[in-house]
Design an enzyme around this catalytic site. Structure first.
Site, PDB file in Angstrom:
ATOM      1  N   ASN A   1     -41.677 -37.373  53.628  1.00 52.39           N
ATOM      2  CA  ASN A   1     -41.180 -37.977  54.873  1.00 52.39           C
ATOM      3  C   ASN A   1     -39.935 -38.806  54.586  1.00 52.39           C
ATOM      4  OD1 ASN A   1     -42.045 -40.756  54.175  1.00 52.39           O
ATOM      5  ND2 ASN A   1     -44.078 -39.824  54.236  1.00 52.39           N
TER       6      ASN A   1
ATOM      7  N   LYS B   1     -43.887 -20.059  42.004  1.00 48.59           N
ATOM      8  CA  LYS B   1     -43.077 -20.185  43.211  1.00 48.59           C
ATOM      9  C   LYS B   1     -43.512 -19.147  44.249  1.00 48.59           C
ATOM     10  CE  LYS B   1     -38.329 -19.832  44.696  1.00 48.59           C
ATOM     11  NZ  LYS B   1     -37.095 -19.137  44.422  1.00 48.59           N
TER      12      LYS B   1
ATOM     13  N   ASP C   1     -50.311 -37.764  55.343  1.00 55.26           N
ATOM     14  CA  ASP C   1     -51.709 -37.617  55.758  1.00 55.26           C
ATOM     15  C   ASP C   1     -52.315 -36.306  55.277  1.00 55.26           C
ATOM     16  OD1 ASP C   1     -52.011 -40.026  57.119  1.00 55.26           O
ATOM     17  OD2 ASP C   1     -50.915 -39.252  58.848  1.00 55.26           O
TER      18      ASP C   1
HETATM   19  N1  CTP Z   1     -52.133 -45.124  54.899  1.00 56.09           N
HETATM   20  C1  CTP Z   1     -52.902 -44.926  53.785  1.00 56.09           C
HETATM   21  N2  CTP Z   1     -53.346 -43.665  53.484  1.00 56.09           N
HETATM   22  C2  CTP Z   1     -53.034 -42.610  54.255  1.00 56.09           C
HETATM   23  C3  CTP Z   1     -52.251 -42.809  55.415  1.00 56.09           C
HETATM   24  C4  CTP Z   1     -51.817 -44.084  55.708  1.00 56.09           C
HETATM   25  O1  CTP Z   1     -53.197 -45.877  53.084  1.00 56.09           O
HETATM   26  N3  CTP Z   1     -53.466 -41.413  53.937  1.00 56.09           N
HETATM   27  C5  CTP Z   1     -51.727 -46.479  55.257  1.00 56.09           C
HETATM   28  C6  CTP Z   1     -50.229 -46.735  55.311  1.00 56.09           C
HETATM   29  O2  CTP Z   1     -49.748 -47.186  54.049  1.00 56.09           O
HETATM   30  C7  CTP Z   1     -50.108 -47.799  56.370  1.00 56.09           C
HETATM   31  C8  CTP Z   1     -51.285 -47.531  57.291  1.00 56.09           C
HETATM   32  O3  CTP Z   1     -52.185 -46.720  56.555  1.00 56.09           O
HETATM   33  O4  CTP Z   1     -50.275 -49.100  55.839  1.00 56.09           O
HETATM   34  C9  CTP Z   1     -50.934 -46.821  58.565  1.00 56.09           C
HETATM   35  O5  CTP Z   1     -50.182 -45.666  58.291  1.00 56.09           O
HETATM   36  P1  CTP Z   1     -49.687 -44.724  59.469  1.00 56.09           P
HETATM   37  O6  CTP Z   1     -48.997 -43.538  58.883  1.00 56.09           O
HETATM   38  O7  CTP Z   1     -48.962 -45.542  60.479  1.00 56.09           O
HETATM   39  O8  CTP Z   1     -51.035 -44.321  60.180  1.00 56.09           O
HETATM   40  P2  CTP Z   1     -52.183 -43.335  59.865  1.00 56.09           P
HETATM   41  O9  CTP Z   1     -53.372 -44.135  59.462  1.00 56.09           O
HETATM   42  O10 CTP Z   1     -51.750 -42.304  58.888  1.00 56.09           O
HETATM   43  O11 CTP Z   1     -52.442 -42.715  61.301  1.00 56.09           O
HETATM   44  P3  CTP Z   1     -51.522 -41.740  62.185  1.00 56.09           P
HETATM   45  O12 CTP Z   1     -50.611 -40.996  61.219  1.00 56.09           O
HETATM   46  O13 CTP Z   1     -52.501 -40.870  62.865  1.00 56.09           O
HETATM   47  O14 CTP Z   1     -50.762 -42.623  63.101  1.00 56.09           O
END
Ligand code: CTP
Length: 408
Positions: free
Chosen positions: A208, A287, A277
């Site tokens: 990202n 590859k 996520d």
């Molecule tokens: N985070 C984490 N592990 C993941 C995803 C997120 O520890 N697999 C943590 C991030 O570091 C941040 C918080 O969770 O502090 C929120 O991350 P965000 O991307 O805003 O939310 P998500 O929990 O991933 O939910 P969504 O993507 O559905 O909004």
């Protein structure tokens, strides 16, 4: 932060004196008030006019010169300073200060000041190795003078070793640290930062836009405020900050393992990383090749561990701070994450807004507390936002301390 801080920069006569121009510029960029003092030998290497132009004030070179429009004698310069920085500091100036000499405007100012004095040596490697110089340095540090180790590398005299002026950003950071009250002393803080990288074959990955700037700013400011800091970072273009334990990771699974290894001895955990996520369901060792006339490629993804969610269940007394990257319903979504993940604070930002957030030096956030109180922090530098977030963390610490005191 250096805004309005009064820095007296002492320049002595070594080839690295030319670098003091850049140092002055960096201080000025940070809105510090800089007054420059040069020895006669320094003026052989760089002109007072250069420094005067950069700092916007006359440069002090002569103890006996008639005062100009800026009427500051050496004693008032000593009183004026919040900090005195000597960069570059030659073996000669180190020896003179160690001996308590005061025979020019710089040594007189140093001897008369009560402000912290930071000495940044730069000299020939053999001079730096000389037992007399070493002895002088020990005398100075024993008396509370602050000293930065010179850098290693090729020196102007074509030798290699320790003797280079410390890098300019490192000197600036050291001055920031000297001037910052140590209100997080005794705390051990874990910060995660940057993106994660989820490979789907040996040459490609999903990631990202996170630059890591917000997390790095938090780690650096926490260190300045006296905390012991561990920074677990996904791949970024930023240099590993000095005096911070740095753990480099790539994927979300790597980050989870590193967090679980380091969180136990921490009192505060700040999860600023933009963790992916999902990761690829299959790890392709080779590859992935195009097949025939393929126009579509389907990648199957699986959920990554929710690191902060896991921490929320095992955090015990630790203060857990999360970030919420949102593009809509920011406050509602952030508040939900705060509650669902058992956090103590959440910092919400609108990652869809241009000019802030991902990749930018600035941010605009809403800091949400468990009480539901939400504080809007308008657009400003990520470093400034880091101070405000850490102030909110301190507020929680103070509140807990009060509750504990009431209990006993
Ligand atoms: N985070 C984490 N592990 C993941 C995803 C997120 O520890 N697999 C943590 C991030 O570091 C941040 C918080 O969770 O502090 C929120 O991350 P965000 O991307 O805003 O939310 P998500 O929990 O991933 O939910 P969504 O993507 O559905 O909004």
């Amino acid at each position: 932060m250096l805004k309005d801080k009064r820095i007296v920069l002492g320049i002595t006569g070594g080839i690295a004196a030319y670098k003091s121009a850049e140092l002055t510029r960096e201080f000025i960029k940070k809105e510090a008030a800089v007054r420059v003092v040069m020895t006669k030998n320094a003026a052989e290497f760089i002109t007072p006019l250069t420094l005067q132009t950069l700092c916007g004030h006359p440069v002090f070179t002569d103890l006996y010169a008639p005062l100009t429009d800026f009427d500051m004698a050496h004693i008032s310069l000593a009183e004026y300073a919040d900090v005195i920085v000597i960069a570059p500091a030659t073996a000669n100036i180190i020896g003179k200060i160690a001996a308590g000499m005061a025979d020019d405007i710089l040594t007189t100012t140093v001897l008369a000041t009560k402000a912290p004095v930071l000495i940044c040596p730069a000299m020939n490697v053999n001079m730096y190795d000389n037992a007399i110089v070493k002895e002088n340095i020990s005398r100075l540090t024993a008396r509370g003078y602050l000293l930065m180790e010179p850098g290693y590398g090729e020196l102007a005299c074509k030798t290699e070793g320790y003797g280079r002026l410390p890098e300019i950003p490192d000197i600036v950071e050291e001055v920031e640290s000297i001037l910052t009250p140590k209100d997080l002393q005794g705390e051990t803080i874990l910060v995660t930062a940057g993106p994660t990288r989820e490979p789907f074959d040996p040459v490609r990955y999903i990631t990202n836009y996170s630059s890591g700037k917000m997390g790095y700013a938090l780690a650096i400011v926490a260190k300045r405020r006296g905390a012991k800091v561990t920074l677990i970072s996904g791949p970024t273009a930023l240099p590993a900050p000095r005096d911070i334990k740095f753990v480099a990771v790539a994927s979300a699974v790597d980050m989870r393992d590193a967090v679980m290894e380091h969180y136990r001895h921490c009192t505060i955990i700040i999860k600023a990383a933009a963790v992916a996520d999902f990761k690829c369901s299959t790890e392709n060792c080779n590859k992935i090749k195009k097949k025939g006339d393929d126009t579509v490629m389907i990648l199957e993804l699986t959920r990554n561990p929710d690191i902060i969610g896991e921490l929320g269940m095992i955090k015990e007394h630790r203060i857990l701070v999360g970030f919420a990257a949102e593009t809509e319903n920011i406050l509602e979504n952030a508040s939900e994450k705060l509650k669902n993940k058992n956090l103590d604070l959440i910092v919400a930002n609108d990652v869809g807004k241009s000019g802030i957030g991902f990749g930018s030096d600035n941010n605009e956030v809403i800091i949400v507390e468990t009480s539901g109180r939400a504080k809007h922090v308008p657009i400003m530098a990520k470093e400034e936002i880091a101070y405000i977030i850490l102030d909110s963390v301190r507020k929680i610490m103070k509140k807990r301390k009060r509750v504990k005191e009431d209990w006993y």
